[in-house]
Every structure is written in structure tokens, then in C-alpha cells.
Design an enzyme around this catalytic site. Structure first.
Site, mmCIF file in Angstrom:
data_model
loop_
_atom_site.group_PDB
_atom_site.id
_atom_site.type_symbol
_atom_site.label_atom_id
_atom_site.label_comp_id
_atom_site.label_asym_id
_atom_site.label_seq_id
_atom_site.Cartn_x
_atom_site.Cartn_y
_atom_site.Cartn_z
ATOM 1 C CG ASP A 169 -2.007 0.962 1.235
ATOM 2 O OD1 ASP A 169 -2.283 1.541 0.169
ATOM 3 O OD2 ASP A 169 -2.618 1.183 2.295
ATOM 4 C CG ASP A 183 -7.986 4.395 0.972
ATOM 5 O OD1 ASP A 183 -7.878 3.157 0.999
ATOM 6 O OD2 ASP A 183 -7.149 5.157 1.487
ATOM 7 C CD GLU A 211 -0.320 5.613 -4.106
ATOM 8 O OE1 GLU A 211 -1.210 4.776 -4.234
ATOM 9 O OE2 GLU A 211 0.203 5.879 -3.023
#
Length: 629
Positions: free
Chosen positions: A150, A273, A153
Site C-alpha cells: 500500500d 480508498d 505511489e
């Protein structure tokens, strides 16, 4: 780990909560294969650690032994940011091996959940080795079945060039953990940090390096973050895949938030999310379809959303569609009381219905995964993939296909008990009630009843769909007898159908046909002048024969019902009344009447039950639709 399992995730603050969740799914009779842990299992949010109080290792190992014994899996989250902490072994080894992204020669400092962090540089071969070693060490501590990567990025709670503040604790332990507490200043001195063109980053027109790694930071061999930013999650997926496969030689399972072209070879993707809103439910379909086209076939959104808390109705509708995402996972909501699927009786009923069907079509989903692996075809597809000449479906993103012929038409609006669904040309059969037919001569919209717990899933003509009987866990479902559903154009005197099945040991490193480790079957069927034929052609039969898998039932839909079925033959021999095989017919009904001349055409489905046909052996079956006296 087989494609298509259902999973549940989020903040389980201690092991007892996890154990309760598993038990409650079992009591509610909702299928569940995987338990996910967010960073609650960690010690101070640090990667590759265990919280000794909330997740004591002896109790966790006992829990894992219990769920592994029945075929369940356990996956934990890993973020790329490595906490800056001189007593933290993962950080110490990273510094010693010089694995972090640099800014002016020093590890670039950022902030995520542990506080101050450095980011591994996955373009550096030494980092890949170090990362693999840390995964190996963690796997010896906790035998996880996959990793959820997670924040890659990469996400940063701060921006620019930062330092650890003097004289204060960062983070303080009070207030939101995502508020930047480092001492930071913007970097604008290079054209990489302040390029001559601007992008609308985060919709706020902020600098290009906002809340991520500074774009003038340096990777291995001087490659700038400006040039490598979009590759960060991709490179982490590759490194993680290599590490997991090296542990036990099994097929890795990785779920990544950040992806790039090619990520689908290494990782599954969830859409981040997503909100618990009707709008995001609708967006989940187009997002899923797009990622399949991008080459990431194993994709889905968190069912019921991440925040805000979903309503009961929304959660019902989301599980009804989310059960058919290629990647299906529900989300225990962080900002509200946990929204497990069993919390509402109505949602539990929808989950049993939708996931129950998902687990019955696992053979089809797994075969689609093999097709995606070998050809690049998406698992979930827009309707125009199968109907390129039917222009009405070009802009449609409220329905989707699994493979070439299984269509899902969900309710996506609040307060609705019907859905207006587009049916491309041909005959369509409900998989929940195979007596129902919809015929669409040139393509048309049809209004379908869709109260809560009803999922509209239809199978197109000319298809042979392999199914099993389902179960609470995919390992259990995979051992049940197979059935075949054959669909012809309704009432056609001549028709053809085809399908395929791929089965293997689902933990081998690669999905491929190899002696003894996989079986591939082509199924074919024809109807011509009242004679129905169904046969198979098997490649690499050994695996399926060794497993002892059998085809126990065949349903053939859309047959001309002017006469009764008779003269059943199997492999050239008549099936006698003394056998356990039974052949029955049932009249099918149209949602709208089909007229042939002045008479309504009678259509039937024929079911052949009590079969024991080995999946791994070629077979041929035929019967005649007799003339009505």
C-alpha cells in the site's frame, strides 16, 4: 491461491477480533477465504514487525495453523516507507546496504504511519536483494500467504525537503496520523521540482512533488524521481513477487495500490480508498473494466467502500455486484463500526446469494485467469468486447461481462427495485433460474425485477459454462463435482456451443500446461435436426484424473420442446434404466413472449443427472429430442 476467493480486510486491533470475524463469517454461512491485516499487527506501524501485545506470536501462529488447515489464507499490509529508527533492524540493514532513495547524497526523508521514513529504491539491485531478505525474515516470523503493498505511489504526509524536528515528538501520538509533523520547506530550485508546465495535482494545483517523493530526488544510477515516479509501485511489485516466489517456490499473491503498464503480471490491484457512496459503487465498474484493458485483470474495489460508513441498502447492492469483481474483498470500515458482511442480516443474505454463485463459477473464473495469463484478455470486460458490431453498448459502463458471455446487470441507484439492462442480440439465460429466457432479436433494453438479494446474471447463447457446487472456502468448493451448462439459441433447430476449463494445482509458480500439473479441456456441443451432442477434448489428462474430479450433471438450455428427450448415449453406448443417470426436461419461460407464426414456441431445458464422467477423460454424449405424438 485460486482466483475468485472472497476476502475481508481492515482494522482488527487485536488477534481476538480476527478470530471473532472468522467465526462470525462461519456462523453466517458466508464464504470466506482470506483474512487481511492492516498495520494493526505491526509494532509501531513498522514493516516486518509484530505487535507483541495485540498479536503475540505464539497465539498468531496457532491461529494461522488453524485456518491454514482448512485452506484459508492470511495476508498483511506492507508500506514502502521504512521507519527511521536506530534500534529497528530493518532500517539498520537498509542503511548498511545503502538501499534508500537519495536527495543530495542523503536518504530522502518523508513521513508516513511510523513517522519519519526513508523510501527503498527498488531500481537498485541491492535494494531488491535487501527487500527479499526482509520478506524472508518476516515469513520465518509469520508464515503469511501474500503481501498487500500500500501507499506505494509513493504517498508522503509531507512535501519538499524535510528534517526531523528538534525538541518535539513526531508524530505526537495524538490527532490524525497523517498530518505532517516534520520541518519541511518547498523545493523549487530545479526545473524538475518546478517544471515550466503545471499539472492539477490532487485537484489543488499544487507543486508536482506534493505529498510524494521530491521529483529531484535520485534513484540508482542517478535516475531522477521525476522520470521514475510512476514506476515506484511497479518496481516494488516486481521485487515483492521475486521475494515471495523465492520463499517456497509457490505462486505469489500481491495486492498493490499503485500500478503501471505490466503490473498485472506481478500483482492484483484494488482501486484504493473508494468511498462508501452510490457514486463510487457505479465508478467501480468502469474502473474495473479499464484496468482489465490496461493489462491488470485481477482487479476490484473494496466492497461497501472505505469511508464514509455505507448504508445498509448500499452495502447490499455493493456485495451483489462486488461478488463478481475478478478480485473480491469487503472492507471493514475504519471510520465507523466495522461493516463486516454479517453485521446486517439483509447484507448477509445478499452475500450468501451472490458469493454463493461466485464460488459455483470458480472453474469459469479460474479458466478466465488462465486466458488472461496466456493471451492478455481481461477477466471482466465491457460488452463491446463480445458484441463489437452492436454500437448501442459502446458507451455502456453500468453492466459488464465475465469472459465472453456471462453478463452482470446490477442495481447502482438508491431506492430502486428494478434495473434497466441492455441485452445485446441473442438468447440470454438467468444463471439463478435457468428456466428464464430473454430473447433479444436485434438488441434491446429490458426492465428486470431486482429487489434486494436478487442479482441479475445472464449467460449468452452458444456457451458451455463449467461450474461446481460451491462451498464456504475455495479449497472445499474445488473438490465438489462439476456440472456443465450448455446454451443454444432458444428453439433453434441447428446450433453450436463451446466452452473450456483449465485446472491446476493453483500454487505452482506459473499457470501452464505441463505434464501432471494441469489439465485443459475444450467442450463442444451441437443441436441439429433434433439430435443433441456434447463432447470434450482433453489436453494433459493426468492432473484431473489424479484428482478424481467428475462431471455429475449437464444442463442444456434452449432446446425445441416439441418432443421429449430420449435415446441417451454415453461414449457410444445406450444409457439404460438400470444406471443412476436420470434425464428430465423442464419448460423454459420467456420474459417476453416469442411468437412463431400463430403459435408460441415451446422451449425446454434438459438436465442429465447422476453422471460420473471423469473431467480428465474425453467423453461423448448424445440424445434425441423425440417427435411429440
Amino acid at each position: 491461491m485460486p482466483t475468485g476467493f472472497h476476502q475481508c480486510r481492515w482494522g482488527y486491533h487485536n488477534l481476538s477480533v480476527v478470530e471473532d470475524v472468522v467465526e462470525n463469517y462461519k456462523k453466517a454461512q458466508i464464504p470466506l477465504d482470506v483474512i487481511w491485516n492492516d498495520d494493526d499487527h505491526m509494532d509501531g506501524h513498522k514493516d516486518f514487525t509484530l505487535n507483541p501485545n495485540n498479536y503475540p506470536r505464539p497465539k498468531l501462529l496457532a491461529f494461522l495453523e488453524k485456518i491454514h488447515s482448512i485452506g484459508m489464507k492470511y495476508i498483511v499490509i506492507i508500506d514502502p516507507g521504512i521507519g527511521v529508527n536506530s534500534s529497528y533492524g530493518v532500517y539498520q540493514r537498509g542503511i548498511a546496504d545503502d538501499v534508500f532513495i537519495k536527495y543530495e547524497g542523503e536518504p530522502y526523508l518523508a513521513q508516513v504511519w511510523p513517522g519519519a521514513v526513508n523510501f527503498p529504491d527498488f531500481l537498485n539491485p541491492k535494494t531488491v536483494d535487501w527487500w527479499g531478505d526482509e520478506i524472508r525474515r518476516f515469513h520465518e516470523l509469520v508464515p503469511v500467504d501474500g503481501l498487500w503493498i500500500d501507499m506505494n505511489e509513493a504517498s508522503n504526509f509531507c512535501s519538499g525537503l524535510c528534517k526531523i524536528p528538534k525538541g518535539k515528538v513526531c508524530p505526537s501520538g495524538t490527532g490524525p496520523g497523517w498530518v505532517c509533523c516534520l520541518d519541511c520547506k518547498n523545493i523549487t530550485k530545479t526545473r524538475w521540482d518546478d517544471p515550466p508546465y503545471k499539472i492539477n495535482a490532487s485537484g489543488l494545483q499544487v507543486p508536482i512533488g506534493y505529498k510524494t517523493i521530491a521529483t529531484s530526488a535520485a534513484h540508482y544510477n542517478g535516475v531522477l524521481e521525476y522520470d521514475a515516479h510512476s514506476l515506484y509501485g511497479f518496481s516494488q511489485s516486481i521485487a515483492t513477487h521475486k521475494a515471495l516466489q523465492g520463499l517456497e517456490g509457490k505462486r505469489p499473491f500481491i495486492l498493490s495500490r499503485s500500478t503501471y503498464v505490466g503490473s498485472g503480471k506481478y500483482a492484483a490491484h484494488w482501486t484504493g480508498d473508494n468511498k462508501g457512496t452510490w457514486e463510487d459503487l457505479k465508478y467501480s465498474i468502469s474502473t474495473m473494466i479499464n484496468f482489465g484493458i490496461f493489462g491488470v485483470p485481477m482487479v476490484g474495489s473494496d466492497i461497501c467502500g472505505f469511508y464514509p460508513a455505507p448504508t445498509e441498502e448500499l452495502c447490499n447492492r455493493w456485495i451483489e455486484v462486488g461478488a463478481f469483481y475478478p478480485f473480491s474483498r469487503d472492507h471493514a470500515n475504519f471510520y465507523s463500526p466495522r461493516q463486516e458482511l454479517y453485521q446486517w442480516d439483509s447484507v448477509a443474505e445478499s452475500a450468501r446469494t451472490a458469493l454463493g454463485m461466485r464460488y459455483r463459477i470458480l472453474p469459469y473464473l479460474y479458466t478466465l485467469s488462465y486466458e488472461a495469463h496466456t493471451t492478455g484478455a481481461p477477466i471482466a470486460r465491457p460488452l463491446f468486447f463480445s458484441f463489437p458490431d452492436y454500437t448501442e453498448c459502446y458507451g455502456l459502463s453500468t453492466q459488464f461481462l465475465l469472459g465472453s458471455s456471462l453478463m452482470i446487470s446490477p442495481v447502482l441507484e438508491q431506492g430502486k427495485s428494478q434495473v434497466k439492462a441492455l441485452f445485446p442480440p441473442g438468447s440470454w439465460y438467468s444463471v439463478f433460474d435457468m428456466t428464464q429466457i430473454i430473447t433479444s432479436e436485434g438488441g434491446q433494453y429490458v426492465t428486470l425485477d431486482a429487489p434486494l438479494h436478487v442479482v441479475n446474471v445472464h449467460l449468452h447463447q452458444n456457451t458451455i459454462l463449467p461450474m461446481q457446487q460451491g462451498g464456504m472456502i475455495s479449497k472445499e468448493a474445488r473438490m465438489t463435482p462439476f456440472s456443465l451448462v450448455v446454451t443454444f439459441p432458444a428453439g433453434a433447430s441447428d446450433g453450436k456451443a463451446a466452452g473450456k476449463l483449465f485446472v491446476d494445482d493453483d500454487e505452482l509458480p506459473e499457470m501452464k500446461l505441463a505434464s501432471g500439473s494441469a489439465t485443459y479441456v475444450d467442450f463442444y456441443a451441437t443441436v441439429s435436426q433434433g439430435t443433441v451432442k456434447l463432447w470434450s477434448e482433453v489436453q494433459e489428462s493426468k492432473f484431473a484424473l489424479d484428482k478424481g474430479w467428475k462431471i455429475g450433471k449437464v444442463n442444456v438450455l434452449g432446446l425445441d420442446g416439441s418432443g421429449a428427450p430420449s435415446t441417451l448415449e454415453l461414449d457410444g453406448k445406450p444409457v439404460t434404466a438400470a444406471s443412476n443417470v436420470e434425464m428430465t426436461s423442464l419448460e423454459q419461460k420467456y420474459l417476453e413472449d416469442l411468437q412463431v407464426g400463430s403459435e408460441k414456441k415451446r422451449i425446454v431445458m434438459v438436465e442429465v443427472n447422476g453422471l460420473e464422467i471423469p473431467v480428465g477423460k474425453n467423453f461423448a454424449m448424445s440424445w434425441k429430442m423425440g417427435i411429440k405424438g
